[in-house]
Scaffold this active site. Structure first.
Site, PDB file in Angstrom:
ATOM      1  N   ASP A 106      27.754  48.386  -9.881  1.00  0.00           N
ATOM      2  CA  ASP A 106      28.609  49.221  -9.028  1.00  0.00           C
ATOM      3  C   ASP A 106      28.450  48.725  -7.594  1.00  0.00           C
ATOM      4  OD1 ASP A 106      28.378  51.869  -7.058  1.00  0.00           O
ATOM      5  OD2 ASP A 106      30.139  51.791  -8.379  1.00  0.00           O
ATOM      6  N   ILE A 107      29.528  48.629  -6.875  1.00  0.00           N
ATOM      7  CA  ILE A 107      29.453  48.261  -5.451  1.00  0.00           C
ATOM      8  C   ILE A 107      29.334  49.560  -4.647  1.00  0.00           C
ATOM      9  CG2 ILE A 107      30.673  47.197  -3.510  1.00  0.00           C
ATOM     10  CD1 ILE A 107      29.720  45.198  -5.619  1.00  0.00           C
ATOM     11  N   GLU A 126      45.928  35.224   9.512  1.00  0.00           N
ATOM     12  CA  GLU A 126      46.872  35.562   8.438  1.00  0.00           C
ATOM     13  C   GLU A 126      48.074  36.265   9.027  1.00  0.00           C
ATOM     14  OE1 GLU A 126      47.771  38.766   7.394  1.00  0.00           O
ATOM     15  OE2 GLU A 126      48.825  38.260   5.561  1.00  0.00           O
ATOM     16  N   HIS A 159      49.591  47.993  10.923  1.00  0.00           N
ATOM     17  CA  HIS A 159      49.815  47.205  12.147  1.00  0.00           C
ATOM     18  C   HIS A 159      49.889  48.075  13.395  1.00  0.00           C
ATOM     19  CE1 HIS A 159      51.367  43.276  10.045  1.00  0.00           C
ATOM     20  NE2 HIS A 159      50.154  43.633   9.679  1.00  0.00           N
ATOM     21  N   ASP A 191      36.448  52.324  -2.814  1.00  0.00           N
ATOM     22  CA  ASP A 191      35.391  52.237  -3.827  1.00  0.00           C
ATOM     23  C   ASP A 191      35.928  51.599  -5.107  1.00  0.00           C
ATOM     24  OD1 ASP A 191      33.307  54.669  -5.597  1.00  0.00           O
ATOM     25  OD2 ASP A 191      32.999  52.558  -5.128  1.00  0.00           O
TER      26      ASP A 191
HETATM   27  N1  DTR Z   1      51.298  40.852   4.862  1.00  0.00           N
HETATM   28  C1  DTR Z   1      50.098  41.680   4.736  1.00  0.00           C
HETATM   29  C2  DTR Z   1      50.391  43.046   4.178  1.00  0.00           C
HETATM   30  C3  DTR Z   1      51.179  43.019   2.933  1.00  0.00           C
HETATM   31  C4  DTR Z   1      52.477  43.368   2.829  1.00  0.00           C
HETATM   32  N2  DTR Z   1      52.888  43.214   1.496  1.00  0.00           N
HETATM   33  C5  DTR Z   1      51.839  42.779   0.783  1.00  0.00           C
HETATM   34  C6  DTR Z   1      51.723  42.472  -0.570  1.00  0.00           C
HETATM   35  C7  DTR Z   1      50.509  41.964  -1.027  1.00  0.00           C
HETATM   36  C8  DTR Z   1      49.434  41.788  -0.150  1.00  0.00           C
HETATM   37  C9  DTR Z   1      49.546  42.130   1.236  1.00  0.00           C
HETATM   38  C10 DTR Z   1      50.753  42.605   1.664  1.00  0.00           C
HETATM   39  C11 DTR Z   1      49.479  41.839   6.099  1.00  0.00           C
HETATM   40  O1  DTR Z   1      50.107  42.432   6.967  1.00  0.00           O
HETATM   41  O2  DTR Z   1      48.347  41.369   6.263  1.00  0.00           O
HETATM   42 ZN    ZN Z   2      48.833  42.800   8.468  1.00  0.00          ZN
HETATM   43 ZN    ZN Z   3      46.655  41.980   5.727  1.00  0.00          ZN
HETATM   44 CA    CA Z   4      31.718  51.550  -6.267  1.00  0.00          CA
END
Ligand code: DTR
Ligand code: ZN
Ligand code: ZN
Ligand code: CA
Length: 433
Positions: free
Chosen positions: A38-39, A166, A282, A297
């Site tokens: 378990d984490i 990212e 965001h 969790d």
């Molecule tokens: N682009 C990601 C958030 C995000 C939006 N749709 C998905 C689908 C699968 C994974 C992540 C995302 C961000 O804003 O980091």
């Molecule tokens: Zn994002």
């Molecule tokens: Zn993201």
């Molecule tokens: Ca856990």
């Protein structure tokens, strides 16, 4: 036409993506996999508290090129160094600022079969980015620390990654994949992504990319009585995309961003219908108060389950590879074309997990319909066309249940371009038995 038929001679699967889990027969054997611990969600939350403090001390964010990001990287790296990982910082420059990826290898396991798990560590400039994506980063970190606590001796080599920039377009993960030597890239048998896994009004989404990774997650959630949905809008939306485009099987978890939770989803998951999964997506309110502990969790435990299950599975024996490396042009919005692989010298039927590795170079791959045609003419749909999938190339491995088909004979890959503009060709394809 060059065929490298390896009839009867087991050859290392030409694709490192021959499979993530042991074949069904091996899975029927005594458990070859170890059960994940378990984490402790308290540990994951402690990392989030640290990331929040870092943001607060660095102008309110942990964005690419800002001091908060490097401080985040230093925090994660220190934890991993202390836990016995081999860590490396990879620098890149974007928008005139230095970015960092952190890659951590757990010593041991087969260096030729690498399972990687990752998350982006950067936030947007407007906030601390605790759900997006402190949650994924902290869960991946705590999973790695659990590997160390267990002194796990996996069959596969385990690698973990934290990506920069990212939010600016998958910059760090793309840099990592693009600068990885091809020989190293081919050792990656799978990449698991965690991006936004603790949304305050959570959904439980599983990426619908590699079937085996999808199954590992869906089965785990089913085991705790939590229904899941496949993440259909994930394509290209997070750091799994560069791995997928390189032909590496990908999977991952997601609890939702700005989209609204439907009534049906609220009935199965709880939470509030008509409200975004994460109203602070965001935004400056994406703080430690913007986290659902249960989702954090569950997803942390699911992540550990996948790493343990796939990381300790019995090695997949190399398969017999039959391939055709001949280029075949695919006419724009024209008739289907085929490329043939002749299989001979085998006995009985093809396997239930026949691997079909394809490499089709084609801009706007959504134009393409791809089928495997068995020697008796039975067609197996590998890929449908899509008006939404504008990415280039189809470099993927499909798993087909061909157990009702005789193994020997002429197998064909059939490709048709059903939409005008954009052209391409079959570069190569292969069958692994
Ligand atoms: N682009 C990601 C958030 C995000 C939006 N749709 C998905 C689908 C699968 C994974 C992540 C995302 C961000 O804003 O980091
Ligand atoms: Zn994002
Ligand atoms: Zn993201
Ligand atoms: Ca856990």
């Amino acid at each position: 036409m060059k065929l490298s038929a390896t009839t009867g001679i087991a050859a290392a699967a030409a694709l490192a993506v021959a499979g993530l889990l042991a074949p069904a027969s091996a899975q029927a054997a005594p458990a070859a996999t170890a059960a994940a611990p378990d984490i402790p969600v308290a540990n994951v939350k402690a990392h989030l508290t640290q990331l929040q403090s870092i943001a607060t001390a660095n102008g309110g964010n942990r964005a690419h090129g800002r001091t908060g990001y490097k401080a985040s990287i230093d925090y994660v790296k220190a934890k991993l160094d202390a836990a016995g990982f081999t860590t490396a910082l990879q620098q890149f420059t974007y928008n005139g600022a230095i970015g960092y990826n952190l890659v951590a290898d757990w010593p041991g396991g087969d260096p030729n079969t690498v399972l990687m798990t990752g998350a982006h560590l950067d936030s947007v400039t407007t906030g601390a980015g605790i759900n997006d994506n402190g949650s994924g980063s902290a869960a991946v970190l705590e999973t790695a620390l659990a590997v160390s606590r267990a002194q796990l001796q996996p069959t596969k080599h385990l690698r973990f990654g934290w990506w920069g920039a990212e939010e600016l377009g998958l910059v760090g993960s793309t840099h990592y994949v693009n600068t990885l030597p091809a020989a190293e890239r081919s050792k990656l048998t799978g990449y698991i992504n965690a991006d936004m896994i603790a949304s305050p009004n959570p959904g439980y989404f599983v990426y619908d990319d590699d079937p085996e990774l999808e199954k590992v997650f869906k089965d785990w959630f089913a085991g705790i009585g939590v229904p899941t949905e496949i993440e259909t809008e994930g394509d290209g939306r997070s750091d799994h995309a560069p791995f997928k485009n390189a032909g590496i099987p990908v999977g991952g978890l997601f609890t939702g961003a700005g989209r609204l939770k439907t009534t049906a989803q609220a009935q199965k998951w709880g939470g509030t219908a008509g409200q975004a999964f994460d109203r602070c997506y965001h935004s400056s309110c994406d703080t430690t108060a913007n986290v659902d502990d249960t989702a954090l969790d569950r997803n942390s435990d699911a992540l550990a389950h996948a790493v343990w299950t796939i990381g300790t599975a019995a090695p997949v024996p190399p398969g017999d590879v039959y391939e055709n490396l001949n280029d075949v042009a695919v006419p724009d919005k024209g008739p289907a074309v085929t490329s043939t692989v002749t299989v001979s010298g085998r006995t009985g039927n093809a396997p239930a997990t026949l691997k079909v590795g394809v490499d089709i170079k084609h801009t706007w791959r959504g134009d393409l319909v791809v089928d495997l045609v068995a020697p008796d003419g039975t067609a197996y749909r590998l890929k449908n066309s899509s008006s939404r999938d504008s990415a280039d190339n189809v470099i993927a491995t499909y798993t087909v249940d061909a157990s009702t088909e005789a193994a020997n004979g002429d197998w064909k890959l059939r490709v048709q371009d059903v939409a005008s503009q954009d052209t391409g060709y079959i570069d190569s394809w292969r069958l692994t038995f």
